[in-house]
Design an enzyme around this catalytic site. Structure first.
Site, PDB file in Angstrom:
ATOM      1  N   SER A  42      42.756  42.620  42.103  1.00 17.12           N
ATOM      2  CA  SER A  42      43.230  42.367  43.464  1.00 17.12           C
ATOM      3  C   SER A  42      42.107  41.863  44.359  1.00 17.12           C
ATOM      4  O   SER A  42      42.026  42.223  45.527  1.00 17.12           O
ATOM      5  CB  SER A  42      43.820  43.642  44.032  1.00 17.12           C
ATOM      6  N   ARG A  65      48.180  54.452  55.210  1.00 13.64           N
ATOM      7  CA  ARG A  65      48.558  53.193  55.855  1.00 13.64           C
ATOM      8  C   ARG A  65      49.981  53.281  56.362  1.00 13.64           C
ATOM      9  O   ARG A  65      50.887  53.622  55.613  1.00 13.64           O
ATOM     10  CB  ARG A  65      48.462  52.042  54.862  1.00 13.64           C
ATOM     11  N   ARG A 109      37.435  42.632  50.128  1.00  8.77           N
ATOM     12  CA  ARG A 109      37.954  41.731  49.085  1.00  8.77           C
ATOM     13  C   ARG A 109      37.271  40.376  49.149  1.00  8.77           C
ATOM     14  O   ARG A 109      36.689  40.015  50.176  1.00  8.77           O
ATOM     15  CB  ARG A 109      39.448  41.514  49.265  1.00  8.77           C
ATOM     16  N   THR A 136      46.907  54.594  47.807  1.00  2.00           N
ATOM     17  CA  THR A 136      45.808  54.037  47.020  1.00  2.00           C
ATOM     18  C   THR A 136      44.520  54.007  47.839  1.00  2.00           C
ATOM     19  O   THR A 136      43.431  54.197  47.322  1.00  2.00           O
ATOM     20  CB  THR A 136      46.144  52.592  46.583  1.00  2.00           C
ATOM     21  N   ARG A 156      54.644  45.404  41.260  1.00  2.00           N
ATOM     22  CA  ARG A 156      53.626  44.472  40.780  1.00  2.00           C
ATOM     23  C   ARG A 156      53.732  44.337  39.269  1.00  2.00           C
ATOM     24  O   ARG A 156      53.756  45.337  38.554  1.00  2.00           O
ATOM     25  CB  ARG A 156      52.220  44.986  41.122  1.00  2.00           C
ATOM     26  N   ASP A 164      38.811  39.699  53.318  1.00  3.09           N
ATOM     27  CA  ASP A 164      40.039  40.191  53.939  1.00  3.09           C
ATOM     28  C   ASP A 164      39.779  40.944  55.247  1.00  3.09           C
ATOM     29  O   ASP A 164      38.658  40.941  55.765  1.00  3.09           O
ATOM     30  CB  ASP A 164      40.802  41.092  52.961  1.00  3.09           C
ATOM     31  N   LYS A 198      41.167  56.127  56.547  1.00  2.00           N
ATOM     32  CA  LYS A 198      40.740  56.575  55.224  1.00  2.00           C
ATOM     33  C   LYS A 198      39.498  57.432  55.394  1.00  2.00           C
ATOM     34  O   LYS A 198      38.616  57.088  56.183  1.00  2.00           O
ATOM     35  CB  LYS A 198      40.430  55.347  54.368  1.00  2.00           C
TER      36      LYS A 198
HETATM   37  C1  G1P Z   1      46.157  47.393  46.175  1.00  2.00           C
HETATM   38  C2  G1P Z   1      45.466  46.775  44.989  1.00  2.00           C
HETATM   39  C3  G1P Z   1      44.359  47.681  44.507  1.00  2.00           C
HETATM   40  C4  G1P Z   1      43.401  47.973  45.657  1.00  2.00           C
HETATM   41  C5  G1P Z   1      44.168  48.504  46.849  1.00  2.00           C
HETATM   42  C6  G1P Z   1      43.262  48.691  48.054  1.00  2.00           C
HETATM   43  O1  G1P Z   1      46.722  48.620  45.818  1.00  2.00           O
HETATM   44  O2  G1P Z   1      46.388  46.521  43.951  1.00  2.00           O
HETATM   45  O3  G1P Z   1      43.699  47.088  43.433  1.00  2.00           O
HETATM   46  O4  G1P Z   1      42.438  48.915  45.266  1.00  2.00           O
HETATM   47  O5  G1P Z   1      45.204  47.606  47.202  1.00  2.00           O
HETATM   48  O6  G1P Z   1      42.696  47.495  48.486  1.00  2.00           O
HETATM   49  P1  G1P Z   1      48.276  48.786  45.460  1.00  2.00           P
HETATM   50  O7  G1P Z   1      49.043  48.234  46.625  1.00  2.00           O
HETATM   51  O8  G1P Z   1      48.509  47.956  44.235  1.00  2.00           O
HETATM   52  O9  G1P Z   1      48.472  50.256  45.213  1.00  2.00           O
HETATM   53 ZN    ZN Z   2      40.415  45.428  52.126  1.00  2.00          ZN
END
Ligand code: G1P
Ligand code: ZN
Length: 544
Positions: free
Chosen positions: A365, A22, A282, A18, A497, A277, A126
């Site tokens: 989120s 990581r 965030r 996403t 989720r 964060d 990233k």
């Molecule tokens: C999570 C959040 C998503 C956000 C991402 C990066 O991704 O749900 O909204 O953009 O972290 O901060 P996910 O782990 O759900 O794929």
């Molecule tokens: Zn972040």
């Protein structure tokens, strides 16, 4: 300076999720793991010769090691200049701004966001493109393909550079400029918000707590809140970035910021509490006696943005990720502006922002942001809230209640099941997907009728690309909704989720307990997906 071409073996797991790649620090510490990934990024880009690259991270463990490697590889690949935040620090939104402000070709943002740091924690890399936003899937897919076949990377045999001194150094043919990580970003904030009004509010006794969670926003919050806006010293807590986030979990939610939340619920507590964060994108917003859900915060910020100088002319449109509640949709409707529903992840907002079709974006989120950068921005959200409070001269709770009376309330919660066995999680999703076609028309609890059930496919209205399988949606005729998807940012096992939402009209009841209000939906998804039985968990790991 001779460029070294070093032989390497590919890894099979360098697929960006996403938000970048990581992994555990342990994974990143494998031989050539960083080198392979960065070389794969550069191999997937056209025209980097002589260009500027921005590099910075959230200061977590391994940040400095990866930055030194990145600088050498960038020089060996022909970049003309890199801009690096002093100490290797750049918040994610600040990195986005620096890329845009200096017309850079792109940037490497080193962070695993809100995940814990340290030798046993997580790390991430990233790539952001020239608009300042995360690379679109076209690029991240190419990087993954490249990483699977890479045979060598290019680097230089040069000593580490001094990351702590502002100024220019030379690495091979490339200039390395160490820049102040805060100054440009703070100046940008000053153009968007009424700093005089906020300063006046602090001067007349308004009290807030900002928890930087030992992460990257400390220096930014100190400079802006306590420096430029005159908030009393001590307003910013946990304000010194630490490589392990002081052994904490830099995720601004009600679990990790419980102490602050509880303080805000007491009569003597401050008027306003906020947190950001690990990498500063965030935000958590809590007023006196009122936690504001991120979905509501998006709607409220959009409805009130015109009170801040940067948005005085009104906003062009709003975008939200699919699982985010539809509270913002009601604001867009009232304002007569465009509303977009995109897959999870900030990268899907970039095209809409670039095309001028939306001004404000948000995710459930705890991510909100605007067209000032191409990332979500924690401090930006805090400052917009402060601007609104200063102009409206009301508390958070009163503003939220007034909003519900005007638009209705979207009760909303997210249940996360973390570190679930990946096979179990995948089977659960597959089985639910298999049931979708038969669901419309089914009635639960006497009056909850399913209107539609699908796996979300996004059609990008700007470039025409489609992204399929972005999460299961089960919508009810009364506007209630259940969404279920697997996280794309986890590093161990799978995170399931479940997002639950129920709409209550303007004249309805707005004072119910959220979990109770959503209990019928929680029961329905349990009966359809069998989460507890399959995962063996009696309750979610985190409820937000
Ligand atoms: C999570 C959040 C998503 C956000 C991402 C990066 O991704 O749900 O909204 O953009 O972290 O901060 P996910 O782990 O759900 O794929
Ligand atoms: Zn972040």
């Amino acid at each position: 300076m001779t460029i070294l071409t070093v032989k390497t073996n590919p890894y099979s797991d360098q697929k960006p999720g996403t938000s970048g790649l990581r992994k555990r620090v342990k994974a990143y510490s494998q031989p050539n793991y960083v080198e392979n990934f960065i070389q794969s990024i550069f191999d997937s880009l056209d025209g980097i010769e002589g260009q500027t690259l921005v590099i910075g991270g959230d200061g977590r463990f391994y940040n400095d090691v990866a930055i030194q490697k990145a600088i050498r590889i960038a020089a060996a690949n022909g970049f003309g200049r890199v801009l690096v935040g002093r100490g290797g620090i750049l918040s994610t939104p600040a990195a986005s701004h620096i890329i845009r402000h200096y017309g850079a070709f792109g940037g490497l943002v080193l962070s695993a966001s809100h995940n814990p740091g340290g030798p046993d924690g997580d790390f991430g890399i990233k790539y952001n493109i020239g608009n300042g936003g995360p690379a679109p899937e076209k690029i991240t897919d190419a990087v993954f393909e490249r990483s699977k076949v890479i045979e060598s990377y290019r680097t230089l045999d040069t000593p580490d550079i001094d990351l702590d001194t502002i100024g220019t150094q030379q690495v091979g043919g490339m200039a390395v400029e160490i820049i102040d990580p805060v100054a440009d970003y703070a100046a940008l904030m000053q153009t968007l918000f009424d700093f005089d009004a906020i300063r006046g509010m602090f001067a007349s006794g308004f009290r807030m707590t900002f928890d930087a969670m030992h992460a990257v926003t400390g220096p930014y919050a100190h400079a802006i809140l306590e420096g430029m806006l005159g908030a009393p010293k001590g307003t910013v807590i946990n304000g010194v970035p630490s490589p392990t986030f002081n052994h904490g979990h830099p995720d601004p939610n009600l679990v990790y910021c419980k102490e602050m939340h509880d303080l805000l619920m007491t009569p003597d507590g401050p008027d306003f509490g906020a947190a950001s964060d690990g990498d500063g994108d965030r935000n958590l917003i809590i007023g006196k006696n009122r936690f504001v859900t991120p979905s509501d915060s998006l709607a409220l910020l959009a409805a009130n943005a015109h009170l801040a100088p940067g948005y005085r002319g009104g906003i062009a449109g709003i975008a939200r990720s699919m699982p985010t509640s539809a509270a913002a949709d009601r604001v867009a409707e009232k304002l007569g502006i465009e509303m977009h529903e995109t897959p999870t992840g900030w990268k899907f907002f970039g095209n809409l922002l670039d095309a001028g079709r939306v001004t404000i974006c948000g995710e459930e989120s705890a991510g909100t942001g605007s067209n000032h950068v191409r990332e979500k921005d924690g401090l930006w959200a805090v400052l917009l809230w402060l601007n609104i409070l200063a102009v409206r001269k009301q508390g958070v709770d009163a503003i939220v209640r007034e909003h519900w009376r005007l638009y209705g309330r979207n009760y909303y919660t997210r249940h996360d099941y973390e570190e679930v066995d990946a096979a179990i999680a995948n089977n659960l999703v597959d089985d639910l997907r298999g049931q979708l076609a038969a669901l419309p028309g089914r009635v639960f609890e006497d009056d909850l009728q399913i209107a539609y059930a699908d796996d979300f496919t996004y059609l990008d209205p700007v470039d025409g690309s489609t992204s399929a399988r972005q999460g299961i949606r089960i919508g009810f005729t009364d506007g209630s909704r259940i969404v279920l998807r697997l996280s794309g940012t986890g590093t161990v096992g799978a995170t399931l989720r479940v997002y639950l939402e129920r709409y209550e009209a303007p004249d309805g009841r707005h004072d119910l307990d959220t979990q109770l209000a959503l209990e019928p939906l929680i029961g329905i998804i349990e009966s359809l997906a069998g989460i507890r039985a399959r995962t063996g968990r009696s309750e979610p790991s985190v409820i937000t």
